[in-house]
Scaffold this motif. Structure first.
Motif, PDB file in Angstrom:
ATOM      1  N   ASN A  39      29.489  46.314  39.621  1.00 47.36           N
ATOM      2  CA  ASN A  39      28.946  45.887  38.502  1.00 47.36           C
ATOM      3  C   ASN A  39      28.512  46.687  37.445  1.00 47.36           C
ATOM      4  OD1 ASN A  39      26.449  46.887  39.576  1.00 47.36           O
ATOM      5  ND2 ASN A  39      25.917  44.971  40.223  1.00 47.36           N
ATOM      6  N   ASP A  40      27.645  46.446  36.607  1.00 49.18           N
ATOM      7  CA  ASP A  40      27.159  47.546  35.502  1.00 49.18           C
ATOM      8  C   ASP A  40      26.033  47.963  35.705  1.00 49.18           C
ATOM      9  OD1 ASP A  40      26.055  44.949  35.065  1.00 49.18           O
ATOM     10  OD2 ASP A  40      26.823  44.634  32.960  1.00 49.18           O
ATOM     11  N   THR A  41      25.310  47.672  36.547  1.00 44.79           N
ATOM     12  CA  THR A  41      23.857  48.220  37.080  1.00 44.79           C
ATOM     13  C   THR A  41      23.945  49.166  38.154  1.00 44.79           C
ATOM     14  OG1 THR A  41      23.418  46.379  38.557  1.00 44.79           O
ATOM     15  CG2 THR A  41      22.754  46.194  36.375  1.00 44.79           C
ATOM     16  N   LYS A  42      25.073  49.265  38.776  1.00 42.14           N
ATOM     17  CA  LYS A  42      24.869  50.176  40.143  1.00 42.14           C
ATOM     18  C   LYS A  42      26.393  50.975  40.105  1.00 42.14           C
ATOM     19  CE  LYS A  42      21.803  47.735  43.155  1.00 42.14           C
ATOM     20  NZ  LYS A  42      21.268  46.567  42.187  1.00 42.14           N
ATOM     21  N   ASN A  43      26.259  52.117  40.832  1.00 44.88           N
ATOM     22  CA  ASN A  43      27.543  52.930  41.023  1.00 44.88           C
ATOM     23  C   ASN A  43      27.875  52.580  42.474  1.00 44.88           C
ATOM     24  OD1 ASN A  43      27.910  54.453  38.766  1.00 44.88           O
ATOM     25  ND2 ASN A  43      26.149  55.883  39.090  1.00 44.88           N
ATOM     26  N   VAL A  44      29.347  52.056  42.466  1.00 50.07           N
ATOM     27  CA  VAL A  44      29.874  52.242  43.669  1.00 50.07           C
ATOM     28  C   VAL A  44      30.356  53.381  44.031  1.00 50.07           C
ATOM     29  CG1 VAL A  44      31.316  50.605  45.253  1.00 50.07           C
ATOM     30  CG2 VAL A  44      29.857  49.401  43.422  1.00 50.07           C
ATOM     31  N   ALA A  45      30.319  54.081  45.053  1.00 46.20           N
ATOM     32  CA  ALA A  45      30.775  55.265  45.526  1.00 46.20           C
ATOM     33  C   ALA A  45      32.032  54.985  46.430  1.00 46.20           C
ATOM     34  CB  ALA A  45      29.883  56.235  46.151  1.00 46.20           C
ATOM     35  N   LEU A  46      33.082  55.685  46.177  1.00 45.51           N
ATOM     36  CA  LEU A  46      34.222  55.674  47.085  1.00 45.51           C
ATOM     37  C   LEU A  46      34.480  57.124  47.537  1.00 45.51           C
ATOM     38  CD1 LEU A  46      34.635  53.228  45.389  1.00 45.51           C
ATOM     39  CD2 LEU A  46      37.106  53.283  45.383  1.00 45.51           C
ATOM     40  N   PHE A  47      34.595  57.189  48.902  1.00 50.69           N
ATOM     41  CA  PHE A  47      34.808  58.585  49.627  1.00 50.69           C
ATOM     42  C   PHE A  47      36.213  58.550  50.291  1.00 50.69           C
ATOM     43  CE2 PHE A  47      30.356  57.725  49.690  1.00 50.69           C
ATOM     44  CZ  PHE A  47      29.765  58.812  48.797  1.00 50.69           C
ATOM     45  N   PHE A  48      37.003  59.419  49.740  1.00 51.97           N
ATOM     46  CA  PHE A  48      38.363  59.579  50.323  1.00 51.97           C
ATOM     47  C   PHE A  48      38.536  60.706  51.233  1.00 51.97           C
ATOM     48  CE2 PHE A  48      38.588  57.086  46.273  1.00 51.97           C
ATOM     49  CZ  PHE A  48      39.660  56.282  46.964  1.00 51.97           C
ATOM     50  N   PRO A  49      39.663  60.740  52.103  1.00 47.53           N
ATOM     51  CA  PRO A  49      39.924  61.645  52.932  1.00 47.53           C
ATOM     52  C   PRO A  49      40.254  62.853  52.508  1.00 47.53           C
ATOM     53  CG  PRO A  49      41.650  59.922  53.120  1.00 47.53           C
ATOM     54  CD  PRO A  49      40.631  59.340  52.290  1.00 47.53           C
ATOM     55  N   GLU A  50      40.777  62.892  51.269  1.00 48.27           N
ATOM     56  CA  GLU A  50      41.142  64.169  50.384  1.00 48.27           C
ATOM     57  C   GLU A  50      40.728  64.091  48.996  1.00 48.27           C
ATOM     58  OE1 GLU A  50      42.856  66.803  51.505  1.00 48.27           O
ATOM     59  OE2 GLU A  50      42.835  66.295  53.645  1.00 48.27           O
ATOM     60  N   PRO A  51      40.411  65.228  48.575  1.00 45.42           N
ATOM     61  CA  PRO A  51      40.070  65.054  47.041  1.00 45.42           C
ATOM     62  C   PRO A  51      40.995  64.433  46.079  1.00 45.42           C
ATOM     63  CG  PRO A  51      39.974  67.624  47.852  1.00 45.42           C
ATOM     64  CD  PRO A  51      40.843  66.586  48.854  1.00 45.42           C
ATOM     65  N   ILE A  52      40.148  63.646  44.939  1.00 48.14           N
ATOM     66  CA  ILE A  52      40.911  62.873  44.448  1.00 48.14           C
ATOM     67  C   ILE A  52      41.531  63.691  43.127  1.00 48.14           C
ATOM     68  CG2 ILE A  52      40.572  61.064  42.407  1.00 48.14           C
ATOM     69  CD1 ILE A  52      38.081  60.190  44.022  1.00 48.14           C
ATOM     70  N   ARG A  53      42.698  63.362  42.716  1.00 48.29           N
ATOM     71  CA  ARG A  53      43.637  64.048  41.884  1.00 48.29           C
ATOM     72  C   ARG A  53      43.878  62.919  40.515  1.00 48.29           C
ATOM     73  NH1 ARG A  53      48.939  64.760  43.466  1.00 48.29           N
ATOM     74  NH2 ARG A  53      49.570  63.408  41.811  1.00 48.29           N
ATOM     75  N   GLN A  54      43.804  61.952  40.758  1.00 46.31           N
ATOM     76  CA  GLN A  54      44.036  60.882  39.662  1.00 46.31           C
ATOM     77  C   GLN A  54      43.525  59.512  40.039  1.00 46.31           C
ATOM     78  OE1 GLN A  54      47.932  60.468  38.394  1.00 46.31           O
ATOM     79  NE2 GLN A  54      47.486  59.997  36.462  1.00 46.31           N
ATOM     80  N   GLY A  55      42.661  58.814  39.168  1.00 45.95           N
ATOM     81  CA  GLY A  55      42.070  57.479  39.391  1.00 45.95           C
ATOM     82  C   GLY A  55      42.460  56.816  38.158  1.00 45.95           C
ATOM     83  N   ILE A  56      43.044  55.529  38.235  1.00 47.92           N
ATOM     84  CA  ILE A  56      43.407  54.514  37.142  1.00 47.92           C
ATOM     85  C   ILE A  56      43.155  52.987  37.465  1.00 47.92           C
ATOM     86  CG2 ILE A  56      45.191  53.711  35.637  1.00 47.92           C
ATOM     87  CD1 ILE A  56      46.891  56.310  36.559  1.00 47.92           C
ATOM     88  N   THR A  57      42.348  52.451  36.552  1.00 50.81           N
ATOM     89  CA  THR A  57      42.092  51.201  36.618  1.00 50.81           C
ATOM     90  C   THR A  57      42.827  50.352  35.560  1.00 50.81           C
ATOM     91  OG1 THR A  57      40.225  51.455  34.959  1.00 50.81           O
ATOM     92  CG2 THR A  57      39.910  51.396  37.394  1.00 50.81           C
ATOM     93  N   GLY A  58      43.119  49.263  36.042  1.00 55.93           N
ATOM     94  CA  GLY A  58      44.265  48.411  35.155  1.00 55.93           C
ATOM     95  C   GLY A  58      43.520  47.642  33.911  1.00 55.93           C
ATOM     96  N   SER A  59      42.207  47.758  33.949  1.00 55.51           N
ATOM     97  CA  SER A  59      41.549  46.823  32.999  1.00 55.51           C
ATOM     98  C   SER A  59      40.277  47.822  32.416  1.00 55.51           C
ATOM     99  CB  SER A  59      41.049  45.675  33.463  1.00 55.51           C
ATOM    100  OG  SER A  59      40.358  44.922  32.461  1.00 55.51           O
ATOM    101  N   ASP A  60      39.755  47.471  31.046  1.00 54.36           N
ATOM    102  CA  ASP A  60      38.811  48.431  30.476  1.00 54.36           C
ATOM    103  C   ASP A  60      37.519  47.789  30.860  1.00 54.36           C
ATOM    104  OD1 ASP A  60      40.828  49.657  28.923  1.00 54.36           O
ATOM    105  OD2 ASP A  60      40.708  48.215  27.284  1.00 54.36           O
ATOM    106  N   ASN A  61      37.300  46.597  31.578  1.00 55.10           N
ATOM    107  CA  ASN A  61      36.145  46.253  31.946  1.00 55.10           C
ATOM    108  C   ASN A  61      35.605  47.074  33.360  1.00 55.10           C
ATOM    109  OD1 ASN A  61      38.253  44.405  32.671  1.00 55.10           O
ATOM    110  ND2 ASN A  61      36.572  43.443  33.824  1.00 55.10           N
ATOM    111  N   PHE A  62      36.914  47.784  33.870  1.00 57.66           N
ATOM    112  CA  PHE A  62      36.320  48.753  35.079  1.00 57.66           C
ATOM    113  C   PHE A  62      36.565  50.115  34.615  1.00 57.66           C
ATOM    114  CE2 PHE A  62      37.862  44.604  36.711  1.00 57.66           C
ATOM    115  CZ  PHE A  62      36.804  44.221  37.777  1.00 57.66           C
ATOM    116  N   VAL A  63      35.521  50.857  35.182  1.00 51.54           N
ATOM    117  CA  VAL A  63      35.454  52.322  34.702  1.00 51.54           C
ATOM    118  C   VAL A  63      35.383  53.136  36.290  1.00 51.54           C
ATOM    119  CG1 VAL A  63      34.337  54.405  33.954  1.00 51.54           C
ATOM    120  CG2 VAL A  63      34.687  52.098  32.722  1.00 51.54           C
ATOM    121  N   PHE A  64      36.346  53.881  36.447  1.00 52.14           N
ATOM    122  CA  PHE A  64      36.457  54.669  37.757  1.00 52.14           C
ATOM    123  C   PHE A  64      36.189  56.332  37.416  1.00 52.14           C
ATOM    124  CE2 PHE A  64      38.473  57.186  41.195  1.00 52.14           C
ATOM    125  CZ  PHE A  64      37.609  56.866  42.167  1.00 52.14           C
TER     126      PHE A  64
END
Length: 285
Positions: A39-64
């Motif tokens: 949502n727009d009031t909290k940060n949802v954290a995603l922890f991956f097994p390796e460092p992130i090189r690229q992250g893309i969302t398909g819609s403007d109402n989502f920001v990663f």
């Protein structure tokens, strides 16, 4: 005769082709993506097994958001009300992760620890050069062998860094020693089960906690992924004690930060949270 054979072959292929197409379609539609809510009031954290090189969302109402200058293991997801979309993340090693993302006003989960098994594939082909593959394998084997030997040495060594201990309902969690070697910190950990029930371990996580100053004081926690675990048990029988070692990349802490060792029971509430002062982290043996 030849004409008869050709006609027969065409009949057989026309009967088989729809089944092949149906099988391929079934295989593709069986791939169900997990859903992550934000949502727009909290940060949802995603922890991956390796460092992130690229992250893309398909819609403007989502920001990663993630660190584009210095690759890190986690990214933050936020969302505005709107239609569902998708999130595509590529790790440094080429592993690809894909999720459905949806807006949800009330969130029940803010942290996702994503295992490598959730990867849907890899953007890079497997290394075909046998010499390079053997070199990488030997390097990993040598490092793992060194961790194993040094951890065994620490478990046989009678050395303590201080009194770092916490208990809850007969379960005692303690850090006996913190040792710096090469580029790693070795945490010698002990769990005692003084209760009358076996203890099934769900997880034991080490995080860095930052205390925010100001009128609205808050705590932010960042999970630290061990690079090697030595003799980590899945169960501690009643009246028994076990010792094991976590190996992590070297780090240091400022005065407003501390390490948190969180022990969680699989089916139960005998959880223990042990706070480790920055003084122990910055002054290992």
């Amino acid at each position: 005769m030849k004409k008869h054979i050709i006609i027969s072959a065409l009949i057989i292929m026309s009967a088989i082709a729809p089944r092949l197409c149906w099988a391929q379609a079934t295989t593709q539609t069986n791939t169900v993506l997990d859903t992550i809510y934000a949502n727009d009031t909290k940060n949802v954290a995603l922890f991956f097994p390796e460092p992130i090189r690229q992250g893309i969302t398909g819609s403007d109402n989502f920001v990663f958001t993630y660190n584009r200058e210095k690759e890190q293991y986690f990214g933050l997801l936020q969302a505005k009300p709107g239609k569902e979309s998708n999130l595509l993340v590529v790790n440094r090693n080429g592993s690809i992760f894909s999720y459905i993302v949806r807006y949800k006003k009330q969130l029940s989960k803010l942290n996702y620890f994503i295992p490598l098994s959730n990867s849907i594939g890899n953007e890079k082909p497997l290394v075909s050069d046998s010499i390079q593959t053997a070199t990488i394998k030997d390097s990993i084997d040598n490092r793992t062998y060194y961790y194993h030997k040094f951890c065994s040495y620490l478990l046989n060594r009678n050395q303590r860094i201080g009194r770092i201990k916490k208990r809850n309902e007969g379960i005692v969690l303690s850090v006996e020693n913190i040792v710096f070697d090469k580029k790693e910190l070795y945490f010698v950990i002990q769990i005692e089960n003084n209760s009358t029930l076996d203890y099934d371990l769900n997880f034991l996580n080490l995080s860095i906690e930052t205390r925010q100053k100001g009128k609205k004081k808050s705590l932010q926690s960042l999970y630290q992924e061990p690079i090697y675990k030595h003799n980590l048990p899945s169960k501690i029988a009643e009246g028994k004690m076990t010792r094991f070692v976590y190996v992590l990349p070297k780090f240091s802490l400022s005065n407003d930060r501390r390490a948190i060792l969180e022990l969680n029971e699989k089916v139960g509430e005998r959880n223990v949270e042990l706070k480790i002062s920055h003084r122990y982290i910055n002054n290992p043996n």
